[in-house]
Write a protein that holds these residues in place. Sequence first.
Motif, short mmCIF file in Angstrom:
data_model
loop_
_atom_site.label_atom_id
_atom_site.label_comp_id
_atom_site.label_asym_id
_atom_site.label_seq_id
_atom_site.Cartn_x
_atom_site.Cartn_y
_atom_site.Cartn_z
N VAL A 56 0.81 -1.23 0.00
CA VAL A 56 0.00 0.00 0.00
C VAL A 56 0.84 1.28 0.00
O VAL A 56 0.29 2.38 0.06
CB VAL A 56 -0.98 0.03 1.20
CG1 VAL A 56 -1.94 -1.14 1.14
CG2 VAL A 56 -0.25 0.04 2.53
N ARG A 57 2.14 1.15 -0.09
CA ARG A 57 3.06 2.30 0.05
C ARG A 57 2.65 3.51 -0.78
O ARG A 57 2.50 4.60 -0.26
CB ARG A 57 4.48 1.87 -0.30
CG ARG A 57 5.48 3.02 -0.17
CD ARG A 57 6.90 2.57 -0.36
NE ARG A 57 7.29 1.73 0.76
CZ ARG A 57 7.84 0.54 0.64
NH1 ARG A 57 8.09 0.04 -0.55
NH2 ARG A 57 8.17 -0.16 1.71
N ASP A 58 2.48 3.39 -2.05
CA ASP A 58 2.16 4.53 -2.92
C ASP A 58 0.73 4.46 -3.46
O ASP A 58 0.43 5.08 -4.48
CB ASP A 58 3.15 4.59 -4.08
CG ASP A 58 4.58 4.82 -3.61
OD1 ASP A 58 4.76 5.66 -2.70
OD2 ASP A 58 5.50 4.18 -4.14
N ALA A 59 -0.13 3.75 -2.77
CA ALA A 59 -1.48 3.53 -3.27
C ALA A 59 -2.34 4.79 -3.19
O ALA A 59 -2.34 5.49 -2.18
CB ALA A 59 -2.14 2.40 -2.49
N HIS A 60 -3.07 5.03 -4.25
CA HIS A 60 -4.10 6.08 -4.25
C HIS A 60 -5.46 5.45 -3.99
O HIS A 60 -6.41 6.14 -3.60
CB HIS A 60 -4.12 6.81 -5.60
CG HIS A 60 -2.86 7.53 -5.89
ND1 HIS A 60 -2.51 8.71 -5.28
CD2 HIS A 60 -1.83 7.23 -6.71
CE1 HIS A 60 -1.33 9.11 -5.72
NE2 HIS A 60 -0.89 8.22 -6.59
N MET A 61 -5.52 4.15 -4.22
CA MET A 61 -6.76 3.41 -4.03
C MET A 61 -6.38 1.97 -3.66
O MET A 61 -5.40 1.43 -4.17
CB MET A 61 -7.58 3.40 -5.33
CG MET A 61 -8.79 2.53 -5.29
SD MET A 61 -9.79 2.54 -6.81
CE MET A 61 -8.61 2.32 -8.11
N ILE A 62 -7.17 1.37 -2.79
CA ILE A 62 -6.95 -0.03 -2.41
C ILE A 62 -8.22 -0.80 -2.75
O ILE A 62 -9.31 -0.41 -2.34
CB ILE A 62 -6.64 -0.16 -0.90
CG1 ILE A 62 -5.35 0.59 -0.57
CG2 ILE A 62 -6.54 -1.62 -0.50
CD1 ILE A 62 -5.08 0.70 0.91
N VAL A 63 -8.06 -1.88 -3.49
CA VAL A 63 -9.17 -2.77 -3.82
C VAL A 63 -8.93 -4.06 -3.06
O VAL A 63 -7.93 -4.73 -3.27
CB VAL A 63 -9.24 -3.04 -5.34
CG1 VAL A 63 -10.34 -4.02 -5.66
CG2 VAL A 63 -9.42 -1.74 -6.12
N ALA A 64 -9.86 -4.38 -2.18
CA ALA A 64 -9.75 -5.61 -1.40
C ALA A 64 -10.68 -6.64 -2.01
O ALA A 64 -11.89 -6.55 -1.88
CB ALA A 64 -10.11 -5.36 0.06
N ALA A 65 -10.09 -7.59 -2.72
CA ALA A 65 -10.86 -8.66 -3.35
C ALA A 65 -10.64 -9.93 -2.55
O ALA A 65 -9.83 -10.77 -2.89
CB ALA A 65 -10.44 -8.83 -4.80
N VAL A 66 -11.36 -10.03 -1.44
CA VAL A 66 -11.19 -11.12 -0.49
C VAL A 66 -12.54 -11.81 -0.30
O VAL A 66 -13.53 -11.12 -0.09
CB VAL A 66 -10.70 -10.58 0.88
CG1 VAL A 66 -10.51 -11.70 1.88
CG2 VAL A 66 -9.43 -9.77 0.72
N PRO A 67 -12.59 -13.14 -0.37
CA PRO A 67 -13.86 -13.81 -0.08
C PRO A 67 -14.35 -13.41 1.32
O PRO A 67 -13.56 -13.30 2.26
CB PRO A 67 -13.52 -15.30 -0.14
CG PRO A 67 -12.31 -15.36 -1.01
CD PRO A 67 -11.55 -14.09 -0.74
N THR A 68 -15.62 -13.19 1.46
CA THR A 68 -16.20 -12.70 2.71
C THR A 68 -15.78 -13.53 3.92
O THR A 68 -15.48 -12.98 4.98
CB THR A 68 -17.74 -12.68 2.60
OG1 THR A 68 -18.09 -11.90 1.46
CG2 THR A 68 -18.36 -12.08 3.82
N VAL A 69 -15.73 -14.83 3.77
CA VAL A 69 -15.38 -15.70 4.89
C VAL A 69 -13.97 -15.41 5.43
O VAL A 69 -13.68 -15.65 6.59
CB VAL A 69 -15.56 -17.18 4.51
CG1 VAL A 69 -14.53 -17.61 3.49
CG2 VAL A 69 -15.54 -18.06 5.72
N PHE A 70 -13.10 -14.84 4.60
CA PHE A 70 -11.72 -14.56 5.00
C PHE A 70 -11.45 -13.08 5.22
O PHE A 70 -10.32 -12.68 5.47
CB PHE A 70 -10.74 -15.07 3.95
CG PHE A 70 -10.85 -16.55 3.70
CD1 PHE A 70 -10.51 -17.45 4.69
CD2 PHE A 70 -11.29 -17.02 2.48
CE1 PHE A 70 -10.61 -18.82 4.46
CE2 PHE A 70 -11.39 -18.38 2.25
CZ PHE A 70 -11.06 -19.28 3.24
#
Length: 79
Positions: A56-70
């Motif tokens: 995430v060091r230089d991120a302008h946006m973070i997309v979290a594509a994680v199955p709900t259970v995890f």
Amino acid sequence: MCARLLCESPQVEPVLWTRRPEHARQICEDGHNHGYLPQVSLPERILVTSDPVEAVRDAHMIVAAVPTVFLRTGLAPFQ
């Protein structure tokens, strides 16, 4: 799959984070995520890391594509 889709935009520098260093190495070496999506090849321009700070060091946006259970355990390193 999400990181691959993000590669379609030349303005995006996608980073794929995984919890396990050996998993990140395997993806970097093979260009595939054999454990979850073995049929999908990943573009070389995706940075793959197991370091949450690097992810995430230089991120302008973070997309979290994680199955709900995890979701809770998967995002814990980013707290």
